[in-house]
Design a protein around this motif. Structure first.
Motif, PDB file in Angstrom:
ATOM      1  N   ASN A 383      34.849 -22.169 -19.255  1.00 50.46           N
ATOM      2  CA  ASN A 383      36.329 -22.043 -18.816  1.00 50.46           C
ATOM      3  C   ASN A 383      36.859 -22.970 -17.747  1.00 50.46           C
ATOM      4  O   ASN A 383      37.906 -22.778 -17.288  1.00 50.46           O
ATOM      5  N   GLY A 384      35.970 -23.884 -17.146  1.00 47.52           N
ATOM      6  CA  GLY A 384      36.027 -24.625 -15.883  1.00 47.52           C
ATOM      7  C   GLY A 384      35.997 -23.750 -14.446  1.00 47.52           C
ATOM      8  O   GLY A 384      36.100 -24.439 -13.509  1.00 47.52           O
ATOM      9  N   ILE A 385      35.639 -22.474 -14.675  1.00 48.42           N
ATOM     10  CA  ILE A 385      35.218 -21.922 -13.445  1.00 48.42           C
ATOM     11  C   ILE A 385      33.725 -22.038 -13.125  1.00 48.42           C
ATOM     12  O   ILE A 385      32.789 -21.974 -13.826  1.00 48.42           O
ATOM     13  N   ARG A 386      33.513 -22.280 -11.743  1.00 48.87           N
ATOM     14  CA  ARG A 386      32.090 -22.403 -11.064  1.00 48.87           C
ATOM     15  C   ARG A 386      32.115 -21.241 -10.107  1.00 48.87           C
ATOM     16  O   ARG A 386      33.087 -21.029  -9.247  1.00 48.87           O
ATOM     17  N   LEU A 387      30.797 -20.744  -9.940  1.00 48.84           N
ATOM     18  CA  LEU A 387      30.850 -19.481  -9.099  1.00 48.84           C
ATOM     19  C   LEU A 387      29.426 -19.667  -8.454  1.00 48.84           C
ATOM     20  O   LEU A 387      28.417 -19.672  -9.184  1.00 48.84           O
ATOM     21  N   SER A 388      29.276 -19.236  -7.153  1.00 48.96           N
ATOM     22  CA  SER A 388      28.058 -18.974  -6.345  1.00 48.96           C
ATOM     23  C   SER A 388      28.229 -17.706  -5.489  1.00 48.96           C
ATOM     24  O   SER A 388      29.115 -17.437  -4.919  1.00 48.96           O
ATOM     25  N   THR A 389      27.239 -16.834  -5.981  1.00 44.60           N
ATOM     26  CA  THR A 389      27.383 -15.444  -5.170  1.00 44.60           C
ATOM     27  C   THR A 389      26.128 -14.866  -5.155  1.00 44.60           C
ATOM     28  O   THR A 389      25.198 -15.164  -6.042  1.00 44.60           O
ATOM     29  N   GLY A 390      26.094 -14.063  -4.117  1.00 48.14           N
ATOM     30  CA  GLY A 390      24.794 -13.256  -4.038  1.00 48.14           C
ATOM     31  C   GLY A 390      24.842 -12.447  -2.976  1.00 48.14           C
ATOM     32  O   GLY A 390      25.856 -12.237  -2.196  1.00 48.14           O
ATOM     33  N   GLY A 391      23.418 -11.727  -2.709  1.00 52.28           N
ATOM     34  CA  GLY A 391      23.449 -10.822  -1.350  1.00 52.28           C
ATOM     35  C   GLY A 391      21.898 -10.616  -1.055  1.00 52.28           C
ATOM     36  O   GLY A 391      21.339 -10.950  -1.434  1.00 52.28           O
ATOM     37  N   ARG A 392      21.907  -9.884   0.133  1.00 58.62           N
ATOM     38  CA  ARG A 392      20.575 -10.096   0.647  1.00 58.62           C
ATOM     39  C   ARG A 392      20.555  -8.595   1.426  1.00 58.62           C
ATOM     40  O   ARG A 392      21.656  -8.190   2.257  1.00 58.62           O
ATOM     41  N   LEU A 393      19.484  -7.826   1.542  1.00 63.81           N
ATOM     42  CA  LEU A 393      19.277  -6.697   2.407  1.00 63.81           C
ATOM     43  C   LEU A 393      18.221  -6.957   3.329  1.00 63.81           C
ATOM     44  O   LEU A 393      17.051  -7.408   3.179  1.00 63.81           O
ATOM     45  N   ASP A 394      18.284  -6.492   4.734  1.00 61.62           N
ATOM     46  CA  ASP A 394      17.306  -6.909   5.541  1.00 61.62           C
ATOM     47  C   ASP A 394      17.168  -5.563   6.592  1.00 61.62           C
ATOM     48  O   ASP A 394      17.936  -5.145   7.050  1.00 61.62           O
ATOM     49  N   ALA A 395      16.006  -5.698   7.105  1.00 56.18           N
ATOM     50  CA  ALA A 395      15.524  -4.635   8.104  1.00 56.18           C
ATOM     51  C   ALA A 395      15.129  -5.452   9.231  1.00 56.18           C
ATOM     52  O   ALA A 395      14.455  -6.556   9.157  1.00 56.18           O
ATOM     53  N   HIS A 396      15.499  -4.954  10.581  1.00 59.52           N
ATOM     54  CA  HIS A 396      15.147  -5.641  11.665  1.00 59.52           C
ATOM     55  C   HIS A 396      14.814  -4.808  12.777  1.00 59.52           C
ATOM     56  O   HIS A 396      15.419  -3.782  12.874  1.00 59.52           O
ATOM     57  N   ARG A 397      13.788  -5.140  13.564  1.00 61.94           N
ATOM     58  CA  ARG A 397      13.313  -4.369  14.478  1.00 61.94           C
ATOM     59  C   ARG A 397      13.428  -5.047  15.639  1.00 61.94           C
ATOM     60  O   ARG A 397      12.926  -6.292  15.858  1.00 61.94           O
ATOM     61  N   PHE A 398      13.639  -4.551  16.943  1.00 62.84           N
ATOM     62  CA  PHE A 398      13.825  -5.148  18.220  1.00 62.84           C
ATOM     63  C   PHE A 398      13.089  -4.493  19.382  1.00 62.84           C
ATOM     64  O   PHE A 398      13.339  -3.372  19.616  1.00 62.84           O
ATOM     65  N   SER A 399      12.041  -4.969  20.102  1.00 56.26           N
ATOM     66  CA  SER A 399      11.266  -4.358  20.994  1.00 56.26           C
ATOM     67  C   SER A 399      11.247  -5.149  22.350  1.00 56.26           C
ATOM     68  O   SER A 399      11.215  -6.399  22.590  1.00 56.26           O
ATOM     69  N   ASP A 400      12.042  -4.750  23.134  1.00 55.90           N
ATOM     70  CA  ASP A 400      12.345  -5.496  24.566  1.00 55.90           C
ATOM     71  C   ASP A 400      11.442  -5.414  25.433  1.00 55.90           C
ATOM     72  O   ASP A 400      10.349  -4.805  25.325  1.00 55.90           O
ATOM     73  N   TRP A 401      11.478  -5.822  26.849  1.00 60.32           N
ATOM     74  CA  TRP A 401      10.519  -6.117  27.691  1.00 60.32           C
ATOM     75  C   TRP A 401      10.310  -4.717  28.516  1.00 60.32           C
ATOM     76  O   TRP A 401       9.189  -4.963  29.206  1.00 60.32           O
ATOM     77  N   THR A 402      10.949  -3.880  28.251  1.00 61.03           N
ATOM     78  CA  THR A 402      10.735  -2.469  29.038  1.00 61.03           C
ATOM     79  C   THR A 402       9.983  -1.506  28.044  1.00 61.03           C
ATOM     80  O   THR A 402       9.451  -0.333  28.464  1.00 61.03           O
ATOM     81  N   GLY A 403       9.886  -2.140  26.657  1.00 57.49           N
ATOM     82  CA  GLY A 403       9.023  -1.256  25.592  1.00 57.49           C
ATOM     83  C   GLY A 403       9.911  -0.627  24.766  1.00 57.49           C
ATOM     84  O   GLY A 403       9.732   0.300  24.006  1.00 57.49           O
TER      85      GLY A 403
END
Length: 658
Positions: A383-403
């Motif tokens: 019908n002339g429609i174009r679509l780009s769509t999606g998603g992601r799930l992320d886990a992130h861990r950060f350890s700084d200079w003090t522990g």
């Protein structure tokens, strides 16, 4: 557009995926003779068209015409991208006024480090190796990578199989050039070939020069070219499989200013920057509809080192580096009405800052770990429609200079939809909400910090929102695009102060307008970008960092082939308006003047030596004194002078394929 919510975009993604899977069965059962639609503007070859949504695409043909010596010349014809002056260590790339480190940047699919220091450049890419560049501004696909806050930049490098032609099994390429105004000598040599299932590619490039003068004849200290880069690729194909091992090294070693992105003093000191990347990639050479995989693992390291610095100052010798190891596993499914790409990615990053200055913490060490899952669908409906769509799930861990260690999980979604309402004309709209994890900003900020520097208790993951709306047109020999954009970055790292905390919102909103016309032997094009950049709701002063005031920037170019003489000529103009207002002067800066810069080239291939190309290029033909929008501004309170761009620079070069 701004009312588009996270649940709404998630719903769009799920509905689109389900619709596509249902349509797959109908497509498979089609009878012979079914009419196949031509490729569309917005979605092509599994990726969104970056140009169709306000971004930049440079093909191998574009790169051959430009033959850029550095990233400034690489993006000189694109108003949406601005690059600071100076040599590689000073060049910071801004897209729509937002620093490149806010985009997901990859080289051959390998994620690149964020900028490590606010006085250092954000690009280690040598254009001599490139075959394609894409800058996706705004809402990026989920498969663009983790933390694609304001879009994505994809660099692809050369390889043996695309360079070999006419059934040849081996070849080479050599080039040599000399430039005035300190550019000096640039030389490169490449060799490549195939044998049975093996292929190889090796290339080295070096540039050695002197300090350049700006348009007023003032020498810019520490601006000499002094870099060596190299790349090696080894590939093997067997029974439909391909494995490729790639190694890349870049090094810049010269005397540089204390702060590379500004003229604060004339003194220079030894500085060495190195970058190494090793990757191993597996793909299929004859993929099926349901099996088109790509698996890769990589190891990368980036180092800064300054020794023999002036004694007795608060700043002194320092070094800081980052190491990352990671991987990506994904597969693209052909579902008839489009494709669905699904996969996993992960990365472990380790940072070390050997503190300059006499403090009670000589070294700061920190680390992050990210793991994510993503799915992105790109569909073309009847019908002339174009679509780009999606998603992601992320886990992130950060350890700084003090522990201190903290971790969190977040989701990102995106959707871009287009409708072709008449042949060659389409409207589109896009939006994304991206979870960025714990943003570290520029880890070099930890220089000269003592034990009082801590991470705030309330330090949270950053997020980004993107909206865009536009129109594309393509008729015969001409194309045009207009895109309205609005990008918001919330909770980025604020490391200026003793406490690492979240910053307020950065925002860039405005429009890009572009058009191109081709008449077979030549082409003409123009683009104009206007971006209003703010921080916490106020117009942003030219202080560098995550964003910069942009104003209005325009480019115009023309290329013409003259076949009877085996000659090609061209020229381009870069223009920017004046930046003025209380938001600049009240912050202690001088207003930034506008500029108009003209570049030109001529390229000749002798009739009897078709594999030889002689090129004469002139950058800043009118010898203007100016500095780009991405350069730190003139700070009257601190007697800081911007890093002015080179004055007139003439380069003569020759290249040969053999």
């Amino acid at each position: 557009m701004q009312r588009l919510s996270f649940p709404a975009m998630t719903g769009v993604s799920l509905i689109a995926m389900a619709t596509a899977l249902q349509a797959q069965d109908a497509t498979i059962s089609q009878t012979p003779g079914t009419v196949v639609l031509d490729p569309i503007t917005l979605v092509s070859d599994g990726q969104e068209s970056t140009e169709a949504t306000g971004g930049v695409t440079l093909t191998q043909a574009d790169l051959q015409a430009l033959k850029p010596a550095d990233v400034s010349e690489l993006f000189s014809r694109d108003s949406a991208v601005n690059v600071a002056a100076g040599t590689g260590p000073a060049k910071r790339i801004y897209v729509l006024g937002l620093e490149q480190s806010n985009l997901a940047v990859t080289v051959d699919g390998v994620p690149q480090f964020k900028d490590s220091w606010h006085h250092g450049g954000s690009s280690f890419v040598d254009p001599a190796f490139l075959k394609r560049v894409e800058v996706e501004a705004g809402a990026a696909g989920a498969d663009a990578g983790f933390a694609a806050a304001a879009g994505a930049v994809r660099y692809e490098t050369l390889g043996a199989r695309e360079l070999l032609t006419d059934g040849r099994t081996q070849g080479g390429r050599a080039s040599l050039s000399y430039g005035s105004n300190g550019r000096g000598v640039t030389a490169s040599l490449a060799g490549y070939g195939v044998y049975d299932g093996f292929d190889w590619f090796a290339m080295v490039n070096t540039a050695q020069g002197d300090n350049y003068d700006d348009g007023d004849g003032n020498e810019i200290p520490g601006s000499e070219a002094s870099n060596v880069t190299g790349i090696v690729k080894l590939g093997y194909e067997f029974e439909g499989h391909r494995v490729e091992l790639a190694y890349e090294h870049s090094e810049d070693d010269a005397d540089r200013p204390v702060r590379m992105n500004m003229n604060l003093e004339d003194a220079v000191y030894p500085l060495k920057l190195t970058r190494d990347t090793l990757s191993l990639t597996y793909t299929e050479t004859a993929p099926s509809a349901m099996w088109d995989p790509e698996l890769s693992i990589y190891l990368a390291r980036q180092e800064y080192a300054r020794t023999n610095f002036l004694e007795g100052r608060a700043g002194g010798d320092f070094s800081f580096d980052a190491t990352t190891v990671g991987g990506v596993a994904k597969n693209r499914f052909d579902v008839g009405v489009g494709t669905v790409t699904a996969g996993l990615d992960w990365a472990y990053n380790d940072y070390s800052i050997d503190n300059f200055g006499d403090t009670d913490v000589p070294v700061h060490e920190l680390e992050t770990m990210q793991a994510g899952a993503f799915v992105q669908g790109r569909f073309e409906f009847a019908n002339g429609i174009r679509l780009s769509t999606g998603g992601r799930l992320d886990a992130h861990r950060f350890s700084d200079w003090t522990g201190d260690r903290r971790s969190d999980t977040g989701a990102s979604v995106n959707a871009t939809i287009a409708y072709e309402f008449a042949p060659g004309y389409e409207v589109f709209a896009g939006a994304s909400r991206t979870w960025l994890g714990y943003d570290l900003g520029e880890y070099g900020y930890l220089h000269a910090r003592d034990s009082s520097t801590v991470t705030a208790d309330g330090f949270e993951p950053a997020t980004a929102k993107n909206y865009k709306l536009g129109l594309n047109a393509s008729q015969g020999n001409w194309t045009g695009n207009v895109t309205l954009f609005d990008t918001r970055l919330d909770g980025l790292a604020n490391a200026y102060y003793p406490t690492l905390d979240n910053s307020e919102e950065y925002r860039s909103k405005g429009f890009t307008l572009s058009g191109n016309y081709s008449w077979g032997s030549g082409r003409i094009g123009a683009s104009i970008t206007k971006a209003d950049v703010s921080y916490d709701g106020d117009d942003l002063a030219p202080v560098g960092g995550e964003a910069t005031p942009f104003g209005t920037v325009a480019t115009l170019f023309i290329d013409q082939d003259i076949p009877q003489y085996n000659l090609a000529v061209g020229a381009s103009v870069e223009l920017a308006d004046r930046l003025s207002g209380d938001y600049i002067t009240d912050s202690g800066f001088a207003e930034a003047p506008g500029y108009a810069v003209v570049n030109a080239y001529a390229e000749w291939s002798p009739a009897q030596y078709q594999d030889v190309v002689v090129r004469l290029g002139v950058e800043n033909l009118l010898d203007k004194a100016y500095y780009e929008r991405s350069t730190y501004g003139r700070n009257l309170d601190r007697d800081v002078t911007p890093l002015y761009a080179p004055g007139r620079t003439v380069t003569l070069g020759v290249s040969m394929d053999f």
